[in-house]
Structures are given as C-alpha cells and as structure tokens.
Design an enzyme around this catalytic site. Structure first.
Site, PDB file in Angstrom:
ATOM      1  NE  ARG A 121      -4.074  -1.602   2.230  1.00 41.10           N
ATOM      2  CZ  ARG A 121      -4.828  -1.852   3.274  1.00 41.10           C
ATOM      3  NH1 ARG A 121      -4.578  -1.313   4.441  1.00 41.10           N
ATOM      4  NH2 ARG A 121      -5.863  -2.651   3.162  1.00 41.10           N
ATOM      5  CD  GLN A 126      -3.282   5.538  -3.971  1.00 41.33           C
ATOM      6  OE1 GLN A 126      -2.598   6.413  -4.511  1.00 41.33           O
ATOM      7  NE2 GLN A 126      -4.074   5.781  -2.974  1.00 41.33           N
ATOM      8  CG  ASP A 129      -4.322  -2.182  -3.920  1.00 40.46           C
ATOM      9  OD1 ASP A 129      -4.752  -3.347  -3.894  1.00 40.46           O
ATOM     10  OD2 ASP A 129      -4.175  -1.483  -2.913  1.00 40.46           O
ATOM     11  CB  SER A 132      -7.745  -0.560  -3.926  1.00 41.30           C
ATOM     12  OG  SER A 132      -6.978  -0.366  -2.784  1.00 41.30           O
ATOM     13  CE1 TYR A 229      -3.948  -4.067   4.785  1.00 44.20           C
ATOM     14  CE2 TYR A 229      -1.696  -3.286   4.633  1.00 44.20           C
ATOM     15  CZ  TYR A 229      -2.773  -3.955   4.083  1.00 44.20           C
ATOM     16  OH  TYR A 229      -2.656  -4.507   2.842  1.00 44.20           O
TER      17      TYR A 229
HETATM   18  P1  NAD Z   1      -8.953  -3.270   5.151  1.00 41.58           P
HETATM   19  O1  NAD Z   1      -9.675  -4.049   4.126  1.00 41.58           O
HETATM   20  O2  NAD Z   1      -7.674  -3.779   5.681  1.00 41.58           O
HETATM   21  O3  NAD Z   1      -9.932  -3.027   6.416  1.00 41.58           O
HETATM   22  C1  NAD Z   1     -11.193  -2.428   6.266  1.00 41.58           C
HETATM   23  C2  NAD Z   1     -11.416  -1.415   7.380  1.00 41.58           C
HETATM   24  O4  NAD Z   1     -11.743  -2.074   8.603  1.00 41.58           O
HETATM   25  C3  NAD Z   1     -10.206  -0.534   7.709  1.00 41.58           C
HETATM   26  O5  NAD Z   1     -10.573   0.828   7.538  1.00 41.58           O
HETATM   27  C4  NAD Z   1      -9.900  -0.864   9.167  1.00 41.58           C
HETATM   28  O6  NAD Z   1      -9.394   0.247   9.879  1.00 41.58           O
HETATM   29  C5  NAD Z   1     -11.268  -1.274   9.663  1.00 41.58           C
HETATM   30  N1  NAD Z   1     -11.275  -2.020  10.946  1.00 41.58           N
HETATM   31  C6  NAD Z   1     -10.423  -2.979  11.382  1.00 41.58           C
HETATM   32  N2  NAD Z   1     -10.779  -3.404  12.619  1.00 41.58           N
HETATM   33  C7  NAD Z   1     -11.906  -2.720  12.961  1.00 41.58           C
HETATM   34  C8  NAD Z   1     -12.758  -2.717  14.101  1.00 41.58           C
HETATM   35  N3  NAD Z   1     -12.524  -3.505  15.132  1.00 41.58           N
HETATM   36  N4  NAD Z   1     -13.810  -1.869  14.117  1.00 41.58           N
HETATM   37  C9  NAD Z   1     -14.059  -1.048  13.061  1.00 41.58           C
HETATM   38  N5  NAD Z   1     -13.302  -1.017  11.950  1.00 41.58           N
HETATM   39  C10 NAD Z   1     -12.230  -1.833  11.894  1.00 41.58           C
HETATM   40  O7  NAD Z   1      -8.735  -1.776   4.630  1.00 41.58           O
HETATM   41  P2  NAD Z   1      -8.679  -1.219   3.137  1.00 41.58           P
HETATM   42  O8  NAD Z   1     -10.033  -1.046   2.613  1.00 41.58           O
HETATM   43  O9  NAD Z   1      -7.794  -2.059   2.308  1.00 41.58           O
HETATM   44  O10 NAD Z   1      -7.988   0.227   3.287  1.00 41.58           O
HETATM   45  C11 NAD Z   1      -7.636   0.840   4.480  1.00 41.58           C
HETATM   46  C12 NAD Z   1      -6.853   2.132   4.159  1.00 41.58           C
HETATM   47  O11 NAD Z   1      -5.703   1.902   3.348  1.00 41.58           O
HETATM   48  C13 NAD Z   1      -7.672   3.178   3.454  1.00 41.58           C
HETATM   49  O12 NAD Z   1      -7.433   4.408   4.068  1.00 41.58           O
HETATM   50  C14 NAD Z   1      -7.132   3.189   2.055  1.00 41.58           C
HETATM   51  O13 NAD Z   1      -7.245   4.448   1.425  1.00 41.58           O
HETATM   52  C15 NAD Z   1      -5.684   2.808   2.273  1.00 41.58           C
HETATM   53  N6  NAD Z   1      -5.133   2.144   1.068  1.00 41.58           N
HETATM   54  C16 NAD Z   1      -4.050   2.710   0.453  1.00 41.58           C
HETATM   55  C17 NAD Z   1      -3.510   2.104  -0.684  1.00 41.58           C
HETATM   56  C18 NAD Z   1      -2.308   2.718  -1.381  1.00 41.58           C
HETATM   57  O14 NAD Z   1      -1.864   3.764  -0.980  1.00 41.58           O
HETATM   58  N7  NAD Z   1      -1.760   2.058  -2.396  1.00 41.58           N
HETATM   59  C19 NAD Z   1      -4.075   0.935  -1.178  1.00 41.58           C
HETATM   60  C20 NAD Z   1      -5.156   0.358  -0.502  1.00 41.58           C
HETATM   61  C21 NAD Z   1      -5.687   0.993   0.612  1.00 41.58           C
END
Ligand code: NAD
Length: 375
Positions: A121, A126, A129, A132, A229
């Site tokens: 990430r 991005q 990915d 995503s 994460y």
């Molecule tokens: P994920 O699939 O790992 O998790 C989904 C969500 O669940 C996360 O927001 C996490 O904080 C939340 N979560 C975990 N435990 C929890 C709990 N007990 N109660 C409530 N919520 C809980 O996350 P994701 O969708 O892959 O992305 C998370 C972040 O990473 C986002 O901000 C996204 O923009 C970023 N991201 C960046 C890149 C990049 O820069 N290349 C790529 C993918 C995601």
C-alpha cells in the site's frame, strides 16, 4: 514477448484478466497478446473484440505455447498450466496463504508467480492494487444487495398515501469498501452513519455526508494506522466499542460490515444479542464473512436468518459485476506491467530490490522465495 490471457477455470469466477483496451495497450508496448478462446464471455467481451484490439485468440495450448507472461484473475490449478515455458511469469490473484500447494507446484513448473493481492500500500502502487479496485465494487454491491433484500425503500418519499421514512444504514469499517458503501447508500437516499478504529476515517465519513460513530473515551488507532491497516485494539477499546454499537445498532435498518485486520481473523463486531435487538426485516451484509466474519452466525456465501434479521455472508462480490470488475482488474495488471517494462529489452524486468517486486514475487528459479510465504 508473448502475453497469454487465460479463460478462468476457478468455479464461480466470471472475470477476465484483460479487456480489449488493455490488450491494445500491451500490443502498443510491443507485446504479442494471445487470449484463450471464450476468456471474456462472462464479462460480456467477445473473442472478436480482442482480435480487433490486435490480440490473437486460440486454445489454451496455443496461448500458453512460448508465453513469457500469463495473466489470470484467480490462480489456476497448476495442471492447467502444463505447456507453459519455464521462467514464464504468472501474474494474478493467486491467494498464496490458502493455496500453498498450488504455489509450490507453480515453482516446480518453473513459473515465476506474482501475487497481485500482495501489492504494497504505497502511492506508487495504488493503480496496481487489485484489492482496492475490487473492494470498491464490493462496497457498492453490498449496499445494492442489501437494498434488494430489504422489504422497504431507501429514500424518504412523501406520497399522497403517506410518508415513507429513509432507511438507516450503518457502515462498520471504513476502508475502500466501506467508503464506497457509504457513498452508495447516500446516493440511494439513506441516512448513513459509520465507524472505524482508525481516527483518520472520521473526516472521510463526514466528507461523504455521513455521521461518524466513534468511541470517544478510549484511544483507538491514531491517524491512518500503519499503511492504512488496522491492528488489534485493546480489550478496553473493544468493550467500549461493543457498548457503543449496542446502543446504535438497535436503531439501524441496514448494517454493512467490512472490518479486516491483516494476518488475523476478522474482528467480531456484532453479537447474536445485538442482532436480536434489531427491528424485524433488517439486513446485515458481512463483507468479512470469508475472513471469519464480523457478525456472529454469518455464513460465508449464504444468506441466513438470525432472529428477524437477514444476514448475508458476502463473498467475492466483485464477481457479480464481471464487466466493471474485469476492466479495473485488467488495468491494475497493465499498470504493473507498464511500470516494470523495459523499453530497450521489450519485456518486463523485475528488479530484485524493488519493494513492489519483493512484495508480490512468490516463486523464482523453481523455488518459493517469498519471505511472507516461507515465514
Ligand atoms: P482493510 O480491508 O484492511 O480493512 C477495512 C477497514 O476495517 C479498515 O478501515 C480498518 O481500519 C477497519 N477495521 C479494522 N478493525 C476494525 C474494528 N474492530 N472496528 C471497526 N473497523 C475496523 O482496509 P482497506 O479497505 O484495504 O484500506 C484501508 C486504508 O488503506 C484506506 O485508508 C485506504 O485508502 C488505504 N489504502 C491505500 C492504498 C495505497 O496507498 N496504495 C491501497 C489500498 C488501501
């Protein structure tokens, strides 16, 4: 440089690893593109469209013959890759943690397997990915599926026969899927609230016009968390979160859960007692069902009735939108190949020191080389 696009063989897979647009771009890079006959049929793409984009269409044997790279959505059975030349790249969603035997077999076939779901990430990656791009569609589809099961309307409607009140939607876990679920539910006219453990999501929730529901008295995870994460929270936080959710959930009609913690089972966010407190006809969609489930009693791949609530254990929702899911997935693969493409050599060159290569590479020279897989 010959790039093979396989017809997917995994049961239930509807997507394809290239679309005519990406086939055309790969040809423009200087590659020969070979697409297995019928590969795009479930995504609404006819063989002729690939041919018009400059690809050749043939049998599996023909496309694998002398291929330097093989693109797939879901990792095929190793037996389906016999005839692929040793040294060829196998690029796609290979599900390494659950398919250790298949990954070893890819190594034995001499393939260089690259697991695109392990893309780091980082900003540079991005556009490559697949998690995503597919999560975005899953977040949208979770809301659409909930709306289809819900016996009431989402938007407020004022009619001559009386008023229909807006549905209340609560999104738990505000990553990529959760943000799209919020946006979709808002577009349908629902009143939306959302929660996460990462404090940076509060503003993101507000910017989409939804109400943040956060534990205030115990610290969760500061800012974005490591690479976006979440990690495990303290017992005290979990208790405070459970109390908060209990008060809120009884007033909700639809709940979408998306919470994941890398390398751990999904956190349990909704108990059976909390389901029992919800109004009859409510709908819960558990997008983490396949990772152990956020909801007590949810069953991966099934819709079950718990008390008076329909609980949908959503799995691989992107497969139900094969055309868009294939378009985004195949652009992720193209963006990766374009980023590592060496113009002079006319082929992708994977530098051992590149953090993207280190993260996604599973096998090389007949052996499993991924630290994550070995460790
Ligand atoms: P994920 O699939 O790992 O998790 C989904 C969500 O669940 C996360 O927001 C996490 O904080 C939340 N979560 C975990 N435990 C929890 C709990 N007990 N109660 C409530 N919520 C809980 O996350 P994701 O969708 O892959 O992305 C998370 C972040 O990473 C986002 O901000 C996204 O923009 C970023 N991201 C960046 C890149 C990049 O820069 N290349 C790529 C993918 C995601």
């Amino acid at each position: 440089m010959k790039i093979a696009i396989l017809a997917e063989t995994v049961p239930g897979e509807t997507r394809v690893a290239a679309i005519p647009e990406t086939a055309r771009k790969l040809v423009a890079l200087g590659a020969t593109v070979a697409v297995e006959r019928g590969a795009g049929s479930r995504a609404g793409i006819a063989d002729g469209e690939f041919e018009a984009a400059g690809a050749m269409v043939g049998s599996r044997e023909e496309v694998l013959e002398q291929a330097h790279a093989i693109l797939c959505v879901s990792g095929p059975e190793p037996s389906a890759l016999e005839g692929a030349p040793p040294g060829a790249l196998l690029i796609g969603g290979l599900d390494p943690l659950r398919r250790a035997d298949a990954i070893s077999a890819y190594a034995s076939l001499g393939l260089q397997a690259l697991a695109m779901e392990w893309m780091p990430r980082i900003t540079r990656a991005q556009s490559m990915d697949i998690l995503s791009s597919q999560s975005n569609l899953a977040g949208y589809k979770a809301v659409i599926d909930a709306a289809a099961v819900y016996g009431r309307a989402f938007p407020m409607m004022m009619t001559a026969a009386g008023t229909v009140s807006a549905a209340r939607v609560f999104v738990m876990g505000v990553g990529v899927a959760g943000l799209q679920a919020i946006a979709t539910a808002r577009r349908l006219g629902a009143q939306v609230s959302a929660t996460d453990v990462r404090s940076a999501t509060r503003e993101q929730i507000q910017s989409l016009g939804a109400k943040p529901i956060f534990v205030e008295n115990v610290a969760g995870i500061e800012g974005e968390g490591q690479g976006g994460y979440a990690t495990e929270t303290s017992d005290e936080y979990r208790q405070a979160q459970a109390d908060l959710v209990s008060g809120h959930i009884a007033k909700q009609d639809i709940v979408i859960t998306t919470a994941l913690i890398p390398g751990r089972p999904a956190p349990r966010l909704i108990s059976d007692a909390q389901l029992a407190s919800m109004r009859a006809g409510s709908v819960v969609v558990d997008l983490a069902a396949d990772a152990g489930g956020n909801v007590e009693g949810s069953v991966a791949g099934e819709q079950v009735q718990r008390h008076a609530v329909s609980v949908i254990g959503a799995v691989n929702l992107a497969r139900s939108l094969p055309a868009d899911a294939s378009a985004l997935f195949s652009r992720n693969l193209y963006n990766f190949l374009a980023a590592v493409w060496d113009k002079e050599q006319g082929r992708p060159v994977l530098a051992d020191e590149d953090e993207i290569v280190q993260a996604v590479r599973l096998t090389k020279d007949g052996a499993v080389v991924s630290d994550r897989l070995k460790g």
